[in-house]
Design a protein around this motif. Structure first.
Motif, short mmCIF file in Angstrom:
data_model
loop_
_atom_site.label_atom_id
_atom_site.label_comp_id
_atom_site.label_asym_id
_atom_site.label_seq_id
_atom_site.Cartn_x
_atom_site.Cartn_y
_atom_site.Cartn_z
N ILE A 203 20.48 27.51 84.56
CA ILE A 203 19.51 28.62 85.07
C ILE A 203 20.23 30.12 84.57
O ILE A 203 21.41 30.00 84.29
N PHE A 204 19.40 30.92 84.19
CA PHE A 204 19.93 31.97 83.84
C PHE A 204 19.94 33.28 84.98
O PHE A 204 19.07 33.43 85.35
N ALA A 205 21.00 34.00 84.73
CA ALA A 205 21.18 34.99 85.71
C ALA A 205 21.26 36.40 84.77
O ALA A 205 22.21 36.59 84.20
N THR A 206 20.21 37.12 84.75
CA THR A 206 20.23 38.59 84.03
C THR A 206 20.86 39.56 85.05
O THR A 206 20.50 39.89 85.93
N ASN A 207 21.92 40.06 84.46
CA ASN A 207 22.77 41.31 85.30
C ASN A 207 22.37 42.58 84.59
O ASN A 207 22.60 43.05 83.40
N VAL A 208 21.62 43.17 85.66
CA VAL A 208 21.19 44.42 85.40
C VAL A 208 22.11 45.81 86.16
O VAL A 208 22.85 45.36 86.95
N LYS A 209 21.94 46.95 85.53
CA LYS A 209 22.45 48.02 86.37
C LYS A 209 21.85 48.35 87.48
O LYS A 209 20.74 47.89 87.93
N GLU A 210 22.62 48.85 88.53
CA GLU A 210 22.03 49.26 89.81
C GLU A 210 20.83 50.09 90.06
O GLU A 210 20.02 49.67 90.63
N THR A 211 20.86 50.96 88.89
CA THR A 211 19.54 51.79 88.81
C THR A 211 18.47 51.02 88.06
O THR A 211 17.43 51.78 88.34
N ASP A 212 18.78 50.12 87.55
CA ASP A 212 17.59 49.23 86.86
C ASP A 212 16.93 47.97 87.81
O ASP A 212 15.89 47.68 87.48
N LEU A 213 17.63 48.01 88.90
CA LEU A 213 17.30 46.58 89.65
C LEU A 213 15.78 46.47 90.15
O LEU A 213 14.99 45.71 89.93
N ALA A 214 15.21 47.44 90.58
CA ALA A 214 14.11 47.93 91.09
C ALA A 214 12.90 47.55 90.03
O ALA A 214 11.60 47.17 90.37
N GLN A 243 27.14 44.39 90.17
CA GLN A 243 27.74 45.52 91.00
C GLN A 243 27.55 45.75 92.23
O GLN A 243 28.06 46.09 93.17
N ILE A 244 25.89 45.84 92.37
CA ILE A 244 25.34 46.01 93.73
C ILE A 244 25.85 44.73 94.72
O ILE A 244 26.11 45.21 95.74
N GLU A 245 25.66 43.65 94.28
CA GLU A 245 26.03 42.61 95.21
C GLU A 245 27.51 42.65 95.58
O GLU A 245 27.81 42.41 96.66
N SER A 246 28.46 43.20 94.79
CA SER A 246 29.84 43.27 95.01
C SER A 246 30.04 44.54 96.15
O SER A 246 30.86 44.40 97.02
N GLU A 247 29.04 45.39 96.16
CA GLU A 247 29.18 46.55 97.03
C GLU A 247 28.61 45.98 98.54
O GLU A 247 28.99 46.76 99.67
N LEU A 248 27.70 45.08 98.45
CA LEU A 248 27.09 44.70 99.70
C LEU A 248 28.21 43.75 100.47
O LEU A 248 27.77 43.69 101.80
N ILE A 249 29.23 43.02 99.79
CA ILE A 249 30.18 42.43 100.41
C ILE A 249 30.58 42.95 101.78
O ILE A 249 30.97 42.48 102.73
N ASP A 250 30.88 44.32 101.73
CA ASP A 250 31.60 45.19 103.04
C ASP A 250 30.70 45.39 103.72
O ASP A 250 31.06 46.26 104.94
#
Length: 367
Positions: A203-214, A243-250
């Motif tokens: 499976i491919f996981a495309t990693n995008v910037k925080e501002t581009d997720l929506a 990066q967003i996901e890492s911020e959600l950890i806390d």
């Protein structure tokens, strides 16, 4: 427990994603190649919206979700099949997992170094697959040489292996992954015995910037990856922002929801990724629900009722008699166990019954 390996080039967000998936900061994430050397391993719970409604019907607050294991593997570089970078160590770590999550960088950021100097998802994907295919080609060629003598002597297993390898080697030599070779099911079973890197579900996981997720669906890099995944591999693509996901950890659950809403998205990409990997591994879920707990149990697609019972305890499989079964949707529609029974939605299933995803089961056994 089955394992999914997170792979890709250096600095594409693998370790950051691993930390987000496992809700830890176990993997070092740094702006240089090979910050991961030994693989990090984490057990990940599978998000399942069915558990909470089941817990209300069962009148319990104890919920135990299904789980799968993720492995963060060191970044691959061009020439890995010949020992470049972490070469052989990298490839051996991939060989040990059951499925591959290939992380592809789909964002521009001059502060984060790319090993090739520029952002080109298609080139990155082909770099990874080329190294895996070259390693498989070498392994398949050596295997054919080993089985040739036994095949000449009439050994049936060797003959079957040689026949598959005769088709497989030209396919790999053309730069194509093993999983795209059109094989009959019996031939595919033979191919699995070779433990080829490119024969693993991907499976491919495309990693995008925080501002581009929506607006990630409009990202041209994401579109390139989706097109490649669909037309060359026949697999799924999931959008994430490591990066967003890492911020959600806390953050707490409510804080995380508010954070995602502000970004214009409804769900964390990690949740979708975990569920996709779970199904990619051929795994399915059935439930047990009682006053003590509601629990999701992991089985393989196609497992029968006795096999499902054996996941709880081997005695359940050995002494299996019947399985009292109701589908999740039928139970929710009825609103209670009693109402589902009255409506005739509960069934008694025997040894030949193939368990469906979402079945709620109670086993009868005698040992």
């Amino acid at each position: 427990m089955l394992k999914a390996g997170i792979v890709g080039l250096p600095n594409v967000g693998k370790s950051t994603l691993f930390n987000a998936v496992t809700r830890t900061r176990k993997a070092e994430s740094a702006n240089y190649p090979f910050c991961t050397i030994d693989p990090n391993i984490g057990v990940v719970t599978v998000p399942d919206a069915r558990l909470e409604p089941l817990s209300k019907i069962a009148r319990t607050s104890v919920i135990i979700p299904a789980a799968v294991e993720f492995v963060d593997i060191a970044g691959l570089v061009k020439g890995a099949s010949q020992g470049e970078g972490l070469g052989n160590k990298f490839l051996s770590h991939i060989r040990e997992v059951d499925a591959i999550v290939q992380v592809v960088r789909c964002f521009e950021d001059s502060d984060i170094h790319h090993v090739a100097g520029t952002i080109d998802p298609l080139r990155d994907i082909e770099t990874v697959f080329t190294e895996l295919v070259l390693a498989d080609l070498e392994a398949a060629t050596k295997k054919r040489d080993r089985v040739a003598k036994d095949a000449k002597r009439g050994d049936k297993d060797a003959i079957a292996q040689e026949a598959v390898l005769t088709r497989l080697i030209p396919h790999l030599d053309a730069g194509k992954p093993a999983l795209t070779l059109d094989l009959e099911e019996a031939e595919r079973e033979v191919a699995r015995e070779f433990y080829l890197l490119t024969n693993k579900p991907t499976i491919f996981a495309t990693n995008v910037k925080e501002t581009d997720l929506a607006t990630a669906d409009d990202n041209p890099h994401v579109q390139v990856v989706r097109d490649y995944a669909k037309n060359h591999i026949g697999c799924e693509t999931v959008i994430i922002s490591a990066q967003i996901e890492s911020e959600l950890i806390d953050l707490s659950e409510d804080e995380a929801k508010e954070f995602l809403t502000d970004l214009g998205v409804q769900e964390s990409g990690v949740g979708s990724l975990i569920r996709s990997v779970y199904h990619l591994l051929g795994l399915r879920t059935y439930f047990t629900a009682g006053e003590k707990e509601v629990r999701a149990w992991t089985i393989h697609s196609g497992d029968t009722a006795p096999q499902a019972a054996g996941v709880i305890h081997t005695d359940f499989e050995r002494g299996f008699i019947k399985a009292e079964t109701v589908g999740y949707d039928a139970l929710m529609a009825a609103g209670s166990v009693a109402a589902a029974r009255d409506a005739g939605k509960y069934r008694m299933e025997g040894k030949e019954y193939v368990v469906k995803d979402g079945d709620v089961m109670l086993f009868r056994f005698n040992v």
